[in-house]
Design an enzyme around this catalytic site. Structure first.
Site, PDB file in Angstrom:
ATOM      1  N   HIS A 192      -5.070  -0.198  -1.292  1.00  0.00           N
ATOM      2  CA  HIS A 192      -6.375   0.237  -1.791  1.00  0.00           C
ATOM      3  C   HIS A 192      -6.282   1.688  -2.211  1.00  0.00           C
ATOM      4  O   HIS A 192      -5.577   2.472  -1.571  1.00  0.00           O
ATOM      5  CB  HIS A 192      -7.449   0.073  -0.694  1.00  0.00           C
ATOM      6  CG  HIS A 192      -8.833   0.090  -1.239  1.00  0.00           C
ATOM      7  ND1 HIS A 192      -9.496   1.262  -1.498  1.00  0.00           N
ATOM      8  CD2 HIS A 192      -9.658  -0.914  -1.602  1.00  0.00           C
ATOM      9  CE1 HIS A 192     -10.679   0.965  -1.994  1.00  0.00           C
ATOM     10  NE2 HIS A 192     -10.812  -0.340  -2.070  1.00  0.00           N
ATOM     11  N   ASP A 215     -10.270  -8.306  -0.022  1.00  0.00           N
ATOM     12  CA  ASP A 215     -10.042  -9.573  -0.705  1.00  0.00           C
ATOM     13  C   ASP A 215      -8.894 -10.392  -0.154  1.00  0.00           C
ATOM     14  O   ASP A 215      -8.629 -11.484  -0.646  1.00  0.00           O
ATOM     15  CB  ASP A 215      -9.858  -9.324  -2.205  1.00  0.00           C
ATOM     16  CG  ASP A 215     -11.208  -9.116  -2.856  1.00  0.00           C
ATOM     17  OD1 ASP A 215     -12.177  -9.725  -2.380  1.00  0.00           O
ATOM     18  OD2 ASP A 215     -11.298  -8.335  -3.811  1.00  0.00           O
TER      19      ASP A 215
HETATM   20  N1  ACO Z   1       2.047  -4.710  -3.205  1.00  0.00           N
HETATM   21  C1  ACO Z   1       3.202  -4.048  -3.290  1.00  0.00           C
HETATM   22  N2  ACO Z   1       3.303  -2.725  -3.505  1.00  0.00           N
HETATM   23  C2  ACO Z   1       2.151  -2.061  -3.649  1.00  0.00           C
HETATM   24  C3  ACO Z   1       0.889  -2.672  -3.567  1.00  0.00           C
HETATM   25  C4  ACO Z   1       0.866  -4.061  -3.337  1.00  0.00           C
HETATM   26  N3  ACO Z   1      -0.279  -4.721  -3.247  1.00  0.00           N
HETATM   27  N4  ACO Z   1      -0.082  -1.756  -3.765  1.00  0.00           N
HETATM   28  C5  ACO Z   1       0.536  -0.591  -3.956  1.00  0.00           C
HETATM   29  N5  ACO Z   1       1.895  -0.763  -3.875  1.00  0.00           N
HETATM   30  C6  ACO Z   1       2.932   0.275  -3.952  1.00  0.00           C
HETATM   31  C7  ACO Z   1       3.181   0.721  -5.381  1.00  0.00           C
HETATM   32  O1  ACO Z   1       4.206  -0.018  -5.992  1.00  0.00           O
HETATM   33  C8  ACO Z   1       3.546   2.158  -5.169  1.00  0.00           C
HETATM   34  O2  ACO Z   1       4.867   2.205  -4.687  1.00  0.00           O
HETATM   35  P1  ACO Z   1       5.878   3.399  -5.135  1.00  0.00           P
HETATM   36  O3  ACO Z   1       5.268   4.647  -4.547  1.00  0.00           O
HETATM   37  O4  ACO Z   1       7.193   3.027  -4.555  1.00  0.00           O
HETATM   38  O5  ACO Z   1       5.863   3.409  -6.635  1.00  0.00           O
HETATM   39  C9  ACO Z   1       2.659   2.601  -4.019  1.00  0.00           C
HETATM   40  O6  ACO Z   1       2.413   1.405  -3.263  1.00  0.00           O
HETATM   41  C10 ACO Z   1       1.339   3.207  -4.468  1.00  0.00           C
HETATM   42  O7  ACO Z   1       0.708   2.292  -5.349  1.00  0.00           O
HETATM   43  P2  ACO Z   1      -0.311   2.683  -6.498  1.00  0.00           P
HETATM   44  O8  ACO Z   1      -0.365   1.558  -7.484  1.00  0.00           O
HETATM   45  O9  ACO Z   1       0.021   4.049  -7.007  1.00  0.00           O
HETATM   46  O10 ACO Z   1      -1.656   2.790  -5.674  1.00  0.00           O
HETATM   47  P3  ACO Z   1      -3.097   2.797  -6.286  1.00  0.00           P
HETATM   48  O11 ACO Z   1      -3.948   3.494  -5.307  1.00  0.00           O
HETATM   49  O12 ACO Z   1      -3.099   3.282  -7.680  1.00  0.00           O
HETATM   50  O13 ACO Z   1      -3.460   1.224  -6.351  1.00  0.00           O
HETATM   51  C11 ACO Z   1      -4.373  -0.893  -5.934  1.00  0.00           C
HETATM   52  C12 ACO Z   1      -4.400   0.602  -5.574  1.00  0.00           C
HETATM   53  C13 ACO Z   1      -4.591  -1.081  -7.437  1.00  0.00           C
HETATM   54  C14 ACO Z   1      -5.507  -1.605  -5.197  1.00  0.00           C
HETATM   55  C15 ACO Z   1      -2.994  -1.489  -5.504  1.00  0.00           C
HETATM   56  O14 ACO Z   1      -2.776  -1.290  -4.117  1.00  0.00           O
HETATM   57  C16 ACO Z   1      -2.861  -2.959  -5.875  1.00  0.00           C
HETATM   58  O15 ACO Z   1      -2.505  -3.282  -7.015  1.00  0.00           O
HETATM   59  N6  ACO Z   1      -3.126  -3.890  -4.902  1.00  0.00           N
HETATM   60  C17 ACO Z   1      -3.085  -5.301  -5.183  1.00  0.00           C
HETATM   61  C18 ACO Z   1      -4.339  -5.746  -5.920  1.00  0.00           C
HETATM   62  C19 ACO Z   1      -5.547  -5.774  -5.014  1.00  0.00           C
HETATM   63  O16 ACO Z   1      -5.519  -6.330  -3.911  1.00  0.00           O
HETATM   64  N7  ACO Z   1      -6.656  -5.225  -5.525  1.00  0.00           N
HETATM   65  C20 ACO Z   1      -7.951  -5.229  -4.822  1.00  0.00           C
HETATM   66  C21 ACO Z   1      -8.349  -3.845  -4.468  1.00  0.00           C
HETATM   67  S1  ACO Z   1      -9.788  -3.864  -3.489  1.00  0.00           S
HETATM   68  C22 ACO Z   1     -11.026  -4.194  -4.582  1.00  0.00           C
HETATM   69  O17 ACO Z   1     -11.006  -3.876  -5.749  1.00  0.00           O
HETATM   70  C23 ACO Z   1     -12.162  -4.832  -4.041  1.00  0.00           C
END
Ligand code: ACO
Length: 432
Positions: free
Chosen positions: A308, A366
């Site tokens: 998140h 979720d």
């Molecule tokens: N699975 C695997 N790796 C992940 C995940 C994940 N779900 N989420 C983040 N990471 C990793 C990224 O690859 C990144 O790794 P790195 O530093 O080695 O490059 C690091 O964690 C940081 O990730 P970001 O994408 O920069 O984090 P951000 O805060 O921008 O993204 C987000 C948040 C979009 C929610 C992300 O965690 C994601 O895509 N999760 C899966 C989708 C999801 O469940 N969305 C629902 C969010 S809650 C809502 O909207 C109600």
């Protein structure tokens, strides 16, 4: 202002500017960066708004490190245990918990605005049977702007209130109509004698050919899910509603923009993606193989429902939903639900894995919501629509707060331009 000041120095010229800090009632200070442009002629650069507060708001507070979520100051755990979605919607929109009379009047008003114009209903006929329901909901909510344009003056507080009641009341009806259109079943009209969630389940699952009795456990579970999804401060879809609304556009059009923003898999679409992922993994034996693909940078996979932007600790909503899963599946006689078993095991394994620990990735709201929705009989393609119904309360509250603010400005970010500098047009025959 907090009284705290920061100094920013241009190290080349030695020129300085002062940035005043503003304090909220709780949470980190915000630096007023207006002087950066005024004194240095520079913009600030913050893609994805990682460090930028876009507005002042009194609605929802999140402490992502501590896993705290408050609606108008009330902890989500208390609201989930004691309140109802309609009461929470009132709280978000009006700022205080209602008195018994206010609650009764609000509930009555929502119940008596649930019908949609028959002409609006005919908009659905323009969609193919396999249209995604989010596309239909977004389009039909936007079409409401065409119905209420002459009775909607954004400057009139009463008009704004009527809009708020109308959209909250009609969004389940529109959502149910999109579901019935997908199934090819007749639309089921709303009933004013039923509460919000019971009415919604009936509109979704009843058919004219037979009686339908709403299962109270399902209605209660749905109500709780709506409370948990009702608001989440300046998330992508709420910011979209604010940005669209800041132009003075019709509020139904602004809400429709929010529905579209919510649809994406990084936001509200995640609940649908989680179920697809669980079905894809199939059995507990395949979890490790799947997680290895997630951890492989070239694997192109994410563990959906994990991570998140704000919560770098447990998402408090995920905890409540996981507990509710046990309760609801038990009461629905689905204790051995294989998707829930798989989700529990997947969470357990991921939370012990260094990849997720080091990146502070925890289950979000979720991860488990789709398991409950599917136990209630709601198909995967409708999950994000359920989220949109709940989040409508938050979108409305934010739009109302913004539009009533005399200091409201059109939202207009700047950019770091990296394209070509000015050049002369070349006639087509001289190109190549
Ligand atoms: N699975 C695997 N790796 C992940 C995940 C994940 N779900 N989420 C983040 N990471 C990793 C990224 O690859 C990144 O790794 P790195 O530093 O080695 O490059 C690091 O964690 C940081 O990730 P970001 O994408 O920069 O984090 P951000 O805060 O921008 O993204 C987000 C948040 C979009 C929610 C992300 O965690 C994601 O895509 N999760 C899966 C989708 C999801 O469940 N969305 C629902 C969010 S809650 C809502 O909207 C109600």
């Amino acid at each position: 202002m907090s009284g705290k000041k920061y100094e920013l120095v241009d190290l080349e010229s030695g020129k300085k500017t002062t940035l005043d800090a503003r304090s909220g009632s709780v949470g980190p200070d915000c630096l007023n960066i207006g002087n950066v442009t005024k004194d240095f002629g520079a913009f600030t650069f913050d893609p994805g708004f990682m460090a930028t507060a876009s507005c002042e708001s009194k609605i929802t507070y999140i402490d992502g490190d501590a896993g705290i979520l408050l609606y108008r100051g009330y902890p989500i755990e208390q609201l989930a245990a004691k309140s109802s979605f309609i009461e929470v919607a009132y709280l978000l929109i009006y700022g205080e918990l209602p008195t018994p009379k206010q609650l009764e009047q609000f509930d009555h008003s929502i119940r008596f605005h649930t019908m949609i114009n028959e002409t609006l209903l005919r908009v659905f006929n323009g969609f193919h049977y396999d249209a995604h329901p989010m596309a239909m909901v977004s389009a039909v909510v936007s079409s409401m702007a065409a119905f209420y344009h002459d009775s909607m003056d954004n400057h009139n507080p009463r008009h704004r209130e009527i809009f708020a009641h109308r959209i909250l009341a009609k969004v389940p009806t529109i959502s149910a109509a999109s579901y019935k259109h997908m199934l090819g079943q007749p639309f089921i009209y709303p009933r004013n004698d039923m509460d919000y969630c019971a009415n919604m389940l009936r509109m979704f699952f009843a058919v004219p050919a037979e009686d339908y009795e709403v299962d109270p456990v399902s209605a209660q579970a749905l109500d709780l899910l709506l409370i948990l999804h009702a608001d989440h401060e300046q998330n992508a879809s709420t910011s979209t509603v604010r940005l669209a609304g800041s132009t003075g556009t019709n509020p139904y059009a602004a809400i429709s923009a929010g529905v579209s923003a919510l649809w994406g898999p990084a936001h509200g679409g995640a609940n649908e993606a989680v179920l697809a992922m669980l079905e894809d993994i199939g059995t507990v034996d395949n979890i490790q193989k799947f997680l290895d693909r997630v951890k492989d940078k070239d694997g192109g996979k994410r563990l959906m429902g994990f991570g998140h932007r704000v919560y770098k600790n447990f998402d408090p909503r995920a905890k409540i939903i996981r507990e509710m899963c046990h309760k609801v599946l038990g009461r629905l006689g689905q204790t051995d639900n294989p998707l829930f078993e798989l989700a529990l095991r997947l969470e357990e394994i991921a939370l012990k894995d260094e990849y997720f620990i080091s990146r502070k990735l925890y289950p979000n709201v979720d991860f488990y919501s789709g398991v409950i929705y599917s136990a209630l009989g709601i198909p995967r393609s409708m999950f994000t629509v359920m989220f949109a119904i709940a989040r409508t309360a938050g979108w409305v509250a934010h739009w109302m707060e913004m539009i009533a603010d005399p200091a409201m400005k059109i939202g207009r970010p700047r950019q770091l331009y990296t394209g070509p500098v000015q050049r002369d047009y070349i006639d087509v025959e001289k190109r190549g």
